[in-house]
Design an enzyme around this catalytic site. Structure first.
Site, PDB file in Angstrom:
ATOM      1  N   MET A 101      -2.755 -54.191 -13.474  1.00  0.00           N
ATOM      2  CA  MET A 101      -2.771 -52.378 -12.642  1.00  0.00           C
ATOM      3  C   MET A 101      -3.638 -53.428 -11.425  1.00  0.00           C
ATOM      4  O   MET A 101      -3.418 -53.957 -11.007  1.00  0.00           O
ATOM      5  CB  MET A 101      -3.265 -51.583 -13.007  1.00  0.00           C
ATOM      6  CG  MET A 101      -1.628 -51.217 -13.977  1.00  0.00           C
ATOM      7  SD  MET A 101      -2.386 -49.168 -14.819  1.00  0.00           S
ATOM      8  CE  MET A 101      -3.066 -49.480 -16.331  1.00  0.00           C
ATOM      9  N   CYS A 102      -4.877 -52.643 -11.717  1.00  0.00           N
ATOM     10  CA  CYS A 102      -5.768 -52.735 -10.278  1.00  0.00           C
ATOM     11  C   CYS A 102      -6.815 -54.209 -10.463  1.00  0.00           C
ATOM     12  O   CYS A 102      -6.739 -54.726  -9.065  1.00  0.00           O
ATOM     13  CB  CYS A 102      -6.870 -51.852 -10.651  1.00  0.00           C
ATOM     14  SG  CYS A 102      -6.730 -50.303 -10.643  1.00  0.00           S
TER      15      CYS A 102
END
Length: 193
Positions: A120-121
């Protein structure tokens, strides 16, 4: 995806927040992740690199909701011209934040990206850094995520380490993803204050 040991001039520490590295919600092997990210931060500081701590602002009720214990950064920050915290509203640390301007202002040409969550990030931030022309190093042992749970009739559970590795390799051949954290070296960016 060959191994390089050229110094990088910025370290981006993605969402190493209490909710993700302490207690029941911690990623697997969180203690090793914390140890490796702490070492990266210490060496980046020592060598004059820019250190940026990204801090995710989760939605109301989330484990990383702003101003809750889980939202707090795990590593101490030595705020100053070469170390800062940037809060972010989305996975990508560049989206709706001053990260891009900070890197340009310091003359940064290369970044190491570590932290959580890999797919994700970490992946989103590293991907945008690549798109913007930075040399990007994602030390394979300094980012982590949770296990991907099984979905009956669709797939078995996928171990977190596998998810992390696939996320890094999905960045493509321009990202350096086979370097261990211990081999990442740092240097001050050209325009460092």
């Amino acid at each position: 995806m060959t191994q390089h040991t050229q110094p990088v001039d910025a370290l981006i520490v993605v969402d190493v927040q209490s909710a993700f590295v302490v207690g029941d919600g911690a990623v697997p092997a969180a203690d090793l992740l914390v140890e490796r990210t702490a070492d990266l931060i210490a060496r980046a500081r020592r060598d004059g690199a820019l250190v940026v701590h990204l801090q995710n602002d989760g939605p109301p009720g989330a484990e990383d909701e702003p101003h809750t214990p889980g939202w707090e950064l795990h590593h101490p920050v030595l705020s100053g011209p070469r170390e800062l915290v940037i809060r972010k509203p989305q996975d990508d640390g560049f989206y709706a934040t001053p990260l891009g301007e900070v890197l340009v202002g310091a003359g940064v040409r290369s970044v190491a990206v570590c932290g959580v969550m890999s797919e994700m990030c970490v992946q989103a931030t590293a991907g945008t850094a690549l798109e913007r022309g930075y040399r990007v190093v994602v030390p394979y042992d300094a980012h982590a995520t949770q296990d991907c749970p099984a979905v009956p009739g669709v797939h078995e559970a996928v171990p977190a380490a596998t998810v992390s590795r696939v996320a890094a390799y999905a960045l493509g051949s321009d990202a350096e993803v086979t370097v261990p954290a211990a081999e990442v070296t740092f240097a001050a960016p050209p325009s460092a204050p």
